[in-house]
Design an enzyme around this catalytic site. Structure first.
Site, PDB file in Angstrom:
ATOM      1  N   GLY A  45     -14.811  -2.718  -8.172  1.00  0.00           N
ATOM      2  CA  GLY A  45     -13.867  -2.383  -7.117  1.00  0.00           C
ATOM      3  C   GLY A  45     -13.637  -0.893  -7.024  1.00  0.00           C
ATOM      4  O   GLY A  45     -13.879  -0.136  -7.960  1.00  0.00           O
ATOM      5  N   CYS A  46     -13.130  -0.453  -5.854  1.00  0.00           N
ATOM      6  CA  CYS A  46     -12.820   0.964  -5.652  1.00  0.00           C
ATOM      7  C   CYS A  46     -11.830   1.397  -6.725  1.00  0.00           C
ATOM      8  O   CYS A  46     -10.887   0.700  -7.045  1.00  0.00           O
ATOM      9  CB  CYS A  46     -12.211   1.182  -4.265  1.00  0.00           C
ATOM     10  SG  CYS A  46     -13.266   0.632  -2.926  1.00  0.00           S
ATOM     11  N   GLY A  47     -11.998   2.584  -7.270  1.00  0.00           N
ATOM     12  CA  GLY A  47     -11.185   2.999  -8.393  1.00  0.00           C
ATOM     13  C   GLY A  47     -11.668   2.245  -9.616  1.00  0.00           C
ATOM     14  O   GLY A  47     -12.761   2.460 -10.104  1.00  0.00           O
TER      15      GLY A  47
END
Length: 275
Positions: free
Chosen positions: A108-110
């Site tokens: 996931g993003c981050g």
């Protein structure tokens, strides 16, 4: 107005633009990102890097998707402190400490996070449902998703998610810097509103990787649609889980990677409008 509202989802910042005309200072809009730590019954569950909007829905959606709670009724009061960025939640039962120690950091993003038992439980029983959607409905949803977020148009750095009931246009859209957070907000809103998630299509602007698929399966959502493409793991798992997986949906066609039997193709003689 509270401090969450004061911060807002967008921050204006100074930058330097390079172009064929030269170099010049500019003011740009960038999406806000804050670390929100979820504490349940005095136990720290996770810290999410997220956009500071719809945080109660994010917390509910995340706790449910991660398997910390089994229904919205298990979540009592939830207070978000916008100074410390802590969401203090009261649960009807203490979170499983052993579960919390089995975190899986995802693509996931981050840094997305889910818990190991969610993947294990989701793979045990394929999802069955009578829901079908038409190809025209999918194209219509994809077109609506493309223009749904003013925040994306301002920043070009935001993901959007929503729930469509039986192929109809969503009544609420959710933005976040993390695509998994946007999905949790949409699921949390559905739980809070008592929506029949088994009759929904999950819309997402971001890539469908395995954690997004597991969130959908955990919620019993039978169709997942994205403007982007899935990963190979999400395709394999969607086939095992009984989830219809749609990608490359941009309003003019799409690709179904798993369980295409739920998508009814349009016929040249079909003149009745879809909802």
């Amino acid at each position: 107005m509270n401090k969450t509202d004061e911060l807002g989802p967008v921050v204006e910042m100074e930058a330097t633009r390079y172009s064929a005309d030269g170099v010049s200072p500019v003011e740009v809009n960038v999406p806000t990102e804050v670390p929100v730590t979820i504490v349940a019954n005095d136990t720290e569950v996770a810290t999410l890097m997220c956009t500071p909007t719809d945080l109660p829905h994010l917390v509910l959606g995340f706790l449910f998707s991660a398997g910390v709670i089994r229904s919205k009724e298990e979540l009592g009061a939830c207070r978000v402190d916008p100074v410390r960025w802590v969401a203090e939640c009261e649960l009807s039962r203490d979170p499983d400490v052993e579960l919390l120690n089995r975190r899986v950091y995802t693509s996931g993003c981050g840094k997305g996070v889910m818990f190991a038992n969610v993947a294990e439980l989701a793979a045990r029983r394929p999802l069955t449902t009578a829901l079908t959607v038409t190809s025209r409905q999918i194209d219509r949803l994809a077109s609506a998703l493309q223009g749904a977020s003013p925040l994306y148009r301002r920043t070009r750095g935001i993901h959007t998610a929503a729930l469509s009931e039986a192929g109809s246009l969503p009544t609420a859209w959710f933005d976040d810097v993390g695509r998994h957070n946007a999905v949790d907000k949409a699921i949390g809103h559905g739980l809070a509103e008592g929506t029949d998630l088994g009759a929904c299509v999950l819309l997402s602007s971001g890539r469908t990787s395995s954690e997004i698929l597991h969130k959908a399966r955990r919620a019993g959502i039978p169709v997942v649609m994205s403007r982007s493409v899935p990963t190979h793991q999400s395709v394999l798992r969607a086939r095992d889980m009984g989830v219809t997986l749609i990608g490359r949906a941009k309003g003019k066609g799409f690709v179904v990677y798993a369980h295409a039997e739920r998508v009814v193709p349009a016929t040249p003689s079909s003149g009745s409008p879809d909802r």
